[in-house]
Design a protein around this motif. Structure first.
Motif, PDB file in Angstrom:
ATOM      1  N   UNK A   1      44.097  43.640  37.780  1.00 52.20           N
ATOM      2  CA  UNK A   1      44.443  42.982  36.513  1.00 52.20           C
ATOM      3  C   UNK A   1      43.271  42.954  35.530  1.00 52.20           C
TER       4      UNK A   1
ATOM      5  N   UNK B   1      42.476  29.754  53.759  1.00 55.33           N
ATOM      6  CA  UNK B   1      42.885  30.269  52.462  1.00 55.33           C
ATOM      7  C   UNK B   1      42.726  29.219  51.372  1.00 55.33           C
ATOM      8  N   UNK B   2      43.220  28.008  51.684  1.00 53.55           N
ATOM      9  CA  UNK B   2      43.121  26.928  50.702  1.00 53.55           C
ATOM     10  C   UNK B   2      41.661  26.632  50.395  1.00 53.55           C
TER      11      UNK B   2
ATOM     12  N   UNK C   1      41.368  34.039  39.054  1.00 50.92           N
ATOM     13  CA  UNK C   1      42.545  34.767  39.527  1.00 50.92           C
ATOM     14  C   UNK C   1      42.249  36.249  39.736  1.00 50.92           C
TER      15      UNK C   1
ATOM     16  N   UNK D   1      38.563  36.782  45.802  1.00 50.18           N
ATOM     17  CA  UNK D   1      39.161  36.254  47.034  1.00 50.18           C
ATOM     18  C   UNK D   1      39.153  37.338  48.112  1.00 50.18           C
TER      19      UNK D   1
ATOM     20  N   UNK E   1      37.880  37.047  51.929  1.00 42.66           N
ATOM     21  CA  UNK E   1      38.843  37.296  53.000  1.00 42.66           C
ATOM     22  C   UNK E   1      38.360  38.427  53.912  1.00 42.66           C
TER      23      UNK E   1
ATOM     24  N   UNK F   1      51.029  41.409  38.766  1.00 45.08           N
ATOM     25  CA  UNK F   1      51.091  41.684  40.201  1.00 45.08           C
ATOM     26  C   UNK F   1      50.870  43.146  40.532  1.00 45.08           C
TER      27      UNK F   1
ATOM     28  N   UNK G   1      48.035  25.692  42.463  1.00 39.96           N
ATOM     29  CA  UNK G   1      47.333  26.603  43.382  1.00 39.96           C
ATOM     30  C   UNK G   1      47.421  26.077  44.808  1.00 39.96           C
TER      31      UNK G   1
ATOM     32  N   UNK H   1      48.989  28.218  47.661  1.00 37.52           N
ATOM     33  CA  UNK H   1      48.152  28.571  48.804  1.00 37.52           C
ATOM     34  C   UNK H   1      48.815  28.123  50.105  1.00 37.52           C
TER      35      UNK H   1
ATOM     36  N   UNK I   1      46.291  41.617  51.666  1.00 33.97           N
ATOM     37  CA  UNK I   1      47.136  41.392  50.500  1.00 33.97           C
ATOM     38  C   UNK I   1      48.137  40.262  50.646  1.00 33.97           C
TER      39      UNK I   1
ATOM     40  N   UNK J   1      47.248  37.288  51.910  1.00 30.85           N
ATOM     41  CA  UNK J   1      46.446  36.166  51.411  1.00 30.85           C
ATOM     42  C   UNK J   1      46.289  36.247  49.909  1.00 30.85           C
ATOM     43  N   UNK J   2      46.223  37.453  49.409  1.00 30.43           N
ATOM     44  CA  UNK J   2      45.970  37.620  47.981  1.00 30.43           C
ATOM     45  C   UNK J   2      47.196  37.307  47.122  1.00 30.43           C
TER      46      UNK J   2
ATOM     47  N   UNK K   1      48.137  34.556  46.754  1.00 32.20           N
ATOM     48  CA  UNK K   1      47.680  33.338  46.081  1.00 32.20           C
ATOM     49  C   UNK K   1      47.301  33.609  44.636  1.00 32.20           C
ATOM     50  N   UNK K   2      46.563  34.703  44.441  1.00 31.20           N
ATOM     51  CA  UNK K   2      46.089  34.974  43.086  1.00 31.20           C
ATOM     52  C   UNK K   2      46.984  35.976  42.370  1.00 31.20           C
TER      53      UNK K   2
ATOM     54  N   UNK L   1      49.344  37.014  39.854  1.00 30.16           N
ATOM     55  CA  UNK L   1      49.635  36.358  38.570  1.00 30.16           C
ATOM     56  C   UNK L   1      51.105  36.006  38.417  1.00 30.16           C
TER      57      UNK L   1
ATOM     58  N   UNK M   1      51.751  32.299  39.823  1.00 33.23           N
ATOM     59  CA  UNK M   1      51.172  31.233  39.021  1.00 33.23           C
ATOM     60  C   UNK M   1      51.850  31.175  37.648  1.00 33.23           C
TER      61      UNK M   1
END
Lengths: 351, 196, 237, 449, 210
Positions: free
Chosen positions: B31, B78-79, B116, B121, B125, E26, E75, E79, E103, E105-106, E108-109, E111, E114
């Motif tokens: 992004x 993760x959190x 973001x 992250x 990870x 995404x 978030x 999460x 991916x 876990x990802x 979470x971010x 877009x 959110x």
């Protein structure tokens, strides 16, 4: 002389022009490539002829189609598509299936050139975009080599050349076995192990080895480059920078450890380096316009080539080196913009 | 288990920077790669900010992971990581604002975006799943950040040049960026095997 | 996007007290924590079983017929093997495999070891089966690799390549400390000796990587297996 | 004294267009007669136009003041011939636009002796008086730029001039008027230099001549008057060697700062014709009424160097020299920078150093098709100011005129057209830059309102 | 801003506001996890699950969450569900879990999630939020399937692991490589741009359409 009014044409200055045109440059590159192409046809026979023709036709057709579809004037006449096709063909192994060649040509022009807005705007050398695509798409076919000067090469194709579209190419093992000149192994010099001992730089120089269609004969490529140089259509600094840096870097490495690292002469004359340095890195559109930038660009190509060849997993790095240097060309240009006259910070002062 | 733990530092750098470039080979941080690559200057500033945040959050994540493992609370990983990254970004923002208003002005608008950025992250990870030591983590984060910046700046250079080109209307915008990224990704394949 | 949303959140018009926010965050955290813990509890068992199942299947593929695995952690540096139950750290890298013969008797089939090494792109992880009686490698399977699809990943799929490992000679030298002949990968079609691996044409780098990782592991592991052969045959009993 | 004064030097970059000077370089200067009507534009120079001081139907003598300077950066005009003012009206000028001009119907009967003022003692005059006299003479740079000469000679407070340069390069193809002038009027040239030295207070003067004019070099070198600190220096034959900034760089290795003047590097630079005219006009306080013009080109039957009264319409001159049947295009000045004229009614002015007639063949030889820029870098290596014409051209295509000025030094470009000359893709770069500059001017003017 | 109808809540995300092709959100998973249809489906399911559940919970809590801690709460919720998904996928199939790498876990971010929480479910009721999550999820899945389909068919000559063209088909390996991911998505965006432009052209005569 009558005093009747003269029909005057209004044109803007300058009213004289240097007699050189983009068209002529492209045409001369094509002319300079012709001997290389002819030698490759001589060395690899009918397959090379078909390969080069298909590559060129595919590029020209794609260019024509793109112009038609986008409603732009037809630009086939500027020879650039033909040059791209020829260059693409010369970088492919002679046994490469023709349908893949056609794919490569379409990708070269479509992805490498038209997408960016056509001639002059492409960031990457179109032929190399096509070549890299083929390398990634058909990794086996693109690394299948056949020996040169096989008997009967002018009458029959290498079996894989005529593979049916979308199907696997016919294996060439039998063809190679049948050829069997000097216990040939079917690998290019760069693929052989213990390279320094196996490949004689003179053979490389004269084009007596296997390899991509147009990369084998270094001396011919040099001569053709010389022709372009004489006609002032080649920036000598680029081949000088590329070959010089490869020679210097591999020379130093060879001095440090002659067992692991092949000699500089071998490095300079083997693989696609000569073809790349003289005909591809010098592509004006994708190389920097600034003098300092040109040197940085060409030395970068040389260094990456040596690094990939000696430290990476791939036997050949010229193509990637040029593509990577193409990618950073805009940055190099931005950072090497010449100092504008009279803007120096150094005192342009009195004596 | 993984062979990651005995990765040498030079391998880590080369791998994350060139061979498995975060953006071009691992698809992390796409992004911002698309969004902030229109000018060389903004791209390099964004890159610097990301490298900085990656280094800090990678170090913090390393510590937090030790605590979590010790407390047998790996399910909170993760959190915890996302919280660490968000607060790192906040802290970095505050810190830069205090120490260097000029830098803050330059980076200001990009900093919140980093929260973001999945590359950040991703670093946390991946370093956990590869089981890197602290030094390896730092080098890994540095390489990843540099790799991200490299891809971003190269793309910015190309796009800046492209602004002056006659790109076909339909390909304008994200489509051509992705195509160029594809060609770049192909070119970066040349580095395969480097450092091993 | 946050800028636009700030105007439209329902409570935007009045400031919220800190206490309220802390309580709210606490409450949300608690709920979330609960959800995660429940998920962890529900899935933990299945995940463990899944992983064990995968190992079993993989070992079974490398050494067909094995029905019972005894897990060991082999320390190649120290030259020790320890049954998994007795160690806290380290991961299993050696299995003693047992099957049953026609009469239903428990029978020692051989050992399966885990090995890892650098490939063309990233680490290759593999299992190989070793038969102490024949002193040969009898099976090989790549567990994980990032090799180029269609080229390097032939080390997983190529049948001719896998045929290398049905009877790969790894005989030990006289004093049982190392292999008599190192495992080497040779160019496609150039295999002459039983300890050589015939490379995949066009994927020499990955083929060599497999040879190298096998050799690196076998040089240490196989002498170790022979040292502890009796213990392994008993299967930790 | 001659610290950083390098002989045979040159500037970096530049181009080598074919010279085409053979046809006229050996032709001695020949005087041309009077046209029936002379059209004297009031703005023949850079700066404020002159203000007419004659009325319709007024009789004027040759050399009489007909317009006075419109300000400091302006010069007066003098009648090029004796006759009657028929009207003061708009006239078509070289740029293709209309500008006010004094029309003089030449009286063939009247004496065409130029009017003489009271003698002026150059030896005794103070520098300020010299400058004033130069302005009164209506002198402007005769090399083509037509910048008022007295402005260059005025040394403002806090500045000094240490070197006066005489520009004898004449780097434009075809033109040979300065070459002939140096051969035929060397004494006036030296005298003019002496005036310039005195007015500016410089220590030395250097005459820079391109090395394709060996005869002029040798002649001048051998005849430098004793006691004058004048040096004759060859410079390499290269276009645009005759540009002030380039000559200063070549001879003194000094760079005029971007946006600055030669004065900023302690130099004053004058064309050799200007200096010769200065020496000819000042002693008797006369005004500039004629100049040497090279009339040449493949379309001209009798090419040569002609002394032509200012305001002579082109038609008259071309009738005199004869045009070939296939002549198609007439250019004022040299082929690199000179504009082509839309009508032969256009009069010659002070800045016109050449009249060039090109034929159908030259038109056919000009490549028609414009190709996209292939980033060959030729223009970058041609630009004497180290600009990046390729990039500027790309920006111009996207109409990013503001960026061109702010980021890429558009305003430093003096439109020498070297970039356009070398461009293999035939992109009209210099035309782009002219448009960009005028768009920027318009934008700024609009903003001021 | 008027609240959308139930139908719009669901339908918008599938086509008109397709998260990948239209909103260009995404991109990371759309590129990374689409070298086979199987992976694409797994990723779609994971994202859809997180979208629907987090949308639902955000919508439930929307009345109580003050704007100051809005993002933090979102978030946190996302999460949580991502962690749950992580475990769930691992429990369902380890090979798929491995194929997805970091991916999951990802997510979470990602877009998309959110932005839906922020733009939609914090303003709409639970049912609409769930419908929106489903719609967006389906839109995302369509995009991933488009990607995965092209890449698997060309790159491996198979669909969902079933060979399509026989043993002699020469796969275009590039399509399962990273660069192929970029090319495929670029090509899809190109096609969509063309599609929309054609649509706009066809509509024009009837009146002005944005």
């Amino acid at each position: 002389m009558s005093s009747e009014p003269l029909s005057v044409d209004i044109l803007t200055s300058p009213h004289v022009k240097r007699p050189m045109s983009t068209n002529a440059i492209m045409r001369n590159v094509a002319v300079a490539l012709a001997p290389v192409a002819l030698f490759s046809i001589f060395a690899f026979g009918l397959s090379a002829l078909l390969l080069l023709s298909v590559a060129t036709i595919s590029c020209v057709l794609t260019e024509w189609a793109v112009c038609r579809l986008s409603g732009k004037p037809n630009t086939v006449g500027d020879y650039s598509a033909a040059v791209t096709g020829l260059l693409l063909g010369l970088t492919l192994p002679p046994s490469f299936p023709l349908w893949m060649v056609a794919v490569g040509g379409a990708i070269s022009i479509g992805l490498g050139k038209a997408l960016f807005g056509g001639l002059g705007y492409n960031t990457f050398n179109p032929a190399l975009v096509g070549r890299a695509f083929l390398q990634a798409a058909f990794p086996v076919a693109v690394t299948t080599w056949t020996p040169p000067f096989v008997q009967g090469r002018f009458l029959a194709c290498i079996p894989s050349t005529l593979a049916f579209p979308f199907l696997k190419p016919t294996p060439v093992a039998e063809y190679i076995a049948a050829a069997n000149i000097d216990a040939f192994t079917g690998a290019t010099p760069l693929n052989l192990e213990g390279v320094t001992r196996l490949a004689d730089p003179l053979d490389l120089f004269m084009g007596m080895t296997s390899g991509s269609t147009g990369e084998t004969c270094a001396v011919l490529i040099l001569l053709c480059g010389g022709y372009l140089l004489v006609r002032n259509m080649l920036d000598w600094r680029i081949p000088a920078g590329v070959l010089g840096s490869v020679f210097a870097l591999s020379g130093v490495l060879h001095l440090i450890n002659a067992d692991t690292y092949p000699g500089p002469l071998f490095m300079v004359f083997s693989g696609g380096l000569m073809l790349g340095a003289i005909f591809m890195a010098t592509d004006m559109v994708t190389s920097p316009t600034t003098a300092l930038g040109v040197w940085i660009f060409s030395i970068l190509i040389g260094v990456i080539t040596v690094v990939i060849r000696l430290k990476g997993s791939l036997p050949e790095g010229v193509m990637y080196a040029i593509l990577l240097a193409n990618a950073v060309t805009p940055l190099i240009e931005t950072w090497t913009q010449p100092r504008v006259f009279g803007t120096t910070k150094k005192a342009s002062s009195t004596s | 288990m993984s062979g990651g733990t005995d990765d040498t530092l030079s391998f880590l750098i080369l791998n994350t920077l060139l061979v498995n470039n975060f953006v071009l080979a691992q698809f992390l941080g796409i992004c911002p790669f698309i969004g902030v690559s229109n000018k060389i200057e903004t791209a390099s500033r964004m890159g610097v900010a990301v490298i900085f945040v990656m280094l800090v959050s990678s170090a913090l994540a390393y510590g937090i992971n030790i605590v979590l493992v010790a407390a047998d609370a790996e399910y909170l990983r993760l959190i915890a990581y996302i919280a660490v990254i968000a607060s790192t970004v906040q802290l970095v923002e505050m810190f830069i604002k205090k120490t260097s208003p000029a830098l803050f002005k330059a980076l200001g608008i990009y900093l919140p975006l980093i929260t973001t950025n999945c590359a950040v992250l991703g670093v946390a990870k991946l370093q956990t799943s590869e089981g890197y030591s602290f030094i390896q983590c730092i080098v890994f984060a540095l390489g990843s950040g540099l790799g991200f910046t490299l891809a971003l700046v190269i793309m910015a250079g190309i796009r800046q040049k492209l602004d002056l080109a006659d790109v076909p209307g339909l390909a304008k915008g994200t489509a051509i960026i992705l195509m160029i990224a594809g060609v770049l990704s192909m070119a970066f394949m040349g580095f395969a095997g480097l450092g091993s | 996007m946050s800028a636009t949303a700030a105007h439209t959140v329902p409570h935007a018009h009045k400031p919220t007290s800190s206490l309220y926010m802390i309580v709210l965050l606490g409450a949300v955290s608690t709920v979330c924590g609960l959800i995660i813990v429940v998920a962890d509890m529900v899935t933990a068992e299945t995940i463990r079983n899944n992983l064990a199942q995968i190992t079993r299947e993989a070992v079974g593929e490398v050494l067909p017929g094995s029905t019972e695995l005894v897990k060991y952690v082999a320390d190649l540096e120290a030259g020790t093997i320890t049954p998994l139950a007795e160690v806290t750290g380290g991961a299993t890298n050696l299995f003693a495999c047992f099957g049953t013969d026609e009469s239903g008797q428990r029978r020692f089939l051989g050992c399966v070891s885990k090995a890892a090494g650098k490939g063309y792109a990233g680490t290759i992880e593999a299992l190989y089966a070793y038969s102490p009686d024949a002193q040969t490698i009898t099976g090989f399977k790549v567990l994980e690799s990032k090799e180029t699809p269609g080229l390097g990943d032939k080390i997983i799929l190529d049948n001719d390549f896998n045929a290398n490992f049905t009877n790969l000679d790894v005989a030990l030298n006289g004093d049982m400390t190392a292999l008599a002949n190192p495992i080497v990968t040779v160019k496609h079609g150039k295999k002459t000796d039983p300890w050589q691996i015939d490379a995949i044409s066009g994927a020499t780098v990955s083929s060599k990587a497999v040879g190298a990782l096998l050799d690196a592991s076998a040089e240490r592991m196989i002498p170790l297996i022979h040292q502890h052969l009796e213990e392994l045959r008993k299967g930790g009993a | 004294m001659a610290q950083n004064f390098v002989l045979g030097h040159t500037f970096s970059h530049g181009v080598h267009p074919p010279e085409h000077k053979k046809g006229t370089r050996t032709e001695p200067i020949e005087r041309l007669g009077f046209a029936p009507t002379l059209v004297v534009p009031l703005a023949q120079h850079i700066g404020a136009p002159a203000k007419a001081v004659v009325a319709k139907k007024q009789e004027v003598a040759r050399g009489e003041l007909i317009a006075e300077a419109g300000g400091f950066v302006s010069v007066p005009m003098h009648a090029p011939a004796a006759g009657t003012v028929t009207k003061i009206d708009l006239a078509l000028i070289a740029s293709g636009s209309m500008a006010p001009a004094v029309y003089i119907k030449v009286d063939p009967e009247a004496s065409q002796e130029a009017l003489e003022g009271e003698p002026f003692d150059i030896e005794a005059a103070a520098p300020g008086d010299l400058v004033g006299a130069v302005q009164q003479a209506g002198l402007v740079g005769l090399g083509g730029a037509a910048f008022p000469t007295h402005v260059k000679m005025t040394v403002p407070e806090g500045k000094t001039i240490d070197t006066v340069l005489a520009n004898g390069c004449e780097c434009e193809p075809y033109l040979t008027c300065d070459h002939r002038l140096m051969l035929e009027q060397k004494d006036e040239l030296f005298a003019g230099l002496a005036i310039a030295l005195k007015a500016t207070g410089a220590d030395r003067a250097i005459i820079g001549i391109e090395d394709n004019k060996q005869d002029a070099l040798a002649l001048l070198r051998d005849s430098v008057p004793h006691g004058l600190p004048i040096f004759v220096a060859p410079v390499k034959t290269k276009y645009p060697q005759g540009a002030e900034k380039m000559l200063i760089k070549a001879l003194l290795n000094r760079e005029v700062p971007s946006g600055g003047l030669p004065m900023d590097v302690n130099v004053a630079c004058f064309n050799v014709s200007t200096l010769a005219q200065m020496a000819a006009l000042l002693p008797k306080r006369q005004g500039l009424i004629e100049r040497v013009v090279t009339v040449t080109g493949p379309g001209v039957r009798k090419p040569g160097n002609y002394l032509i009264p200012l305001g002579t319409p082109l038609q008259f001159i071309l009738d005199h020299v004869g045009l070939t049947d296939d002549a198609r295009q007439v250019i004022l000045g040299g082929p690199m920078m000179g504009p082509s004229v839309s009508s032969l009614d256009v009069p010659t002015t002070k800045g016109v150093s050449g009249i060039l007639a090109l034929t159908q063949k030259e038109l056919d030889d000009r490549p028609k098709q414009v190709y996209p820029c292939i980033k060959c870098g030729s223009c970058v290596e041609a630009c004497p100011l180290y600009l990046n014409p390729s990039l500027l051209g790309a920006l111009a295509r996207k109409e990013e005129y503001e960026a061109m000025e702010q980021g890429y030094h558009l305003n430093d470009c003096f439109e020498c057209a070297s970039c356009t000359y070398v461009c293999p893709s035939n992109i009209p770069l210099v035309q782009y830059f002219r448009i960009a500059k005028s768009m920027n001017r318009e934008r700024k003017a609009a903003k001021r309102k | 801003m008027a609240s959308p109808s139930y139908k719009d809540s669901f339908v918008n995300g599938i086509w008109k506001e397709n998260p990948v092709f239209v909103q260009v959100l995404g991109m990371c998973p759309a590129l990374a996890i689409t070298n086979s249809v199987e992976n694409a489906i797994a990723m779609s399911c994971a994202v859809m699950f997180v979208l629907v559940t987090s949308n639902a919970l955000v919508s439930i809590l929307r009345k109580w969450v003050p704007k100051e801690v809005r993002i933090a709460v979102f978030i946190l919720i996302i999460a949580t569900f991502v962690t749950v998904t992580d475990y769930a996928v691992k429990a369902i199939s380890v090979p798929i879990y491995k194929a997805m790498g970091p991916f999951i876990a990802l997510i979470v971010v990602n877009c998309i999630i959110l932005s839906r929480a922020e733009a939609f479910s914090s303003k709409n009721n639970v049912l609409k939020s769930i419908l929106d999550g489903l719609g967006m999820g389906i839109g995302f899945s369509i995009a991933l399937l488009c990607m995965g389909g092209v890449r698997e068919i060309l790159g491996s000559g198979s669909f969902l692991g079933h060979p399509l063209f026989g043993a002699n088909y020469e796969p275009w390996v590039i399509f399962v490589l990273p660069s192929g991911g970029f090319f495929t998505l670029g090509a899809w965006l190109f096609i969509f741009a063309w599609w929309r432009e054609r649509g706009a052209r066809n509509k024009k005569p009837e009146g002005h359409q944005a």
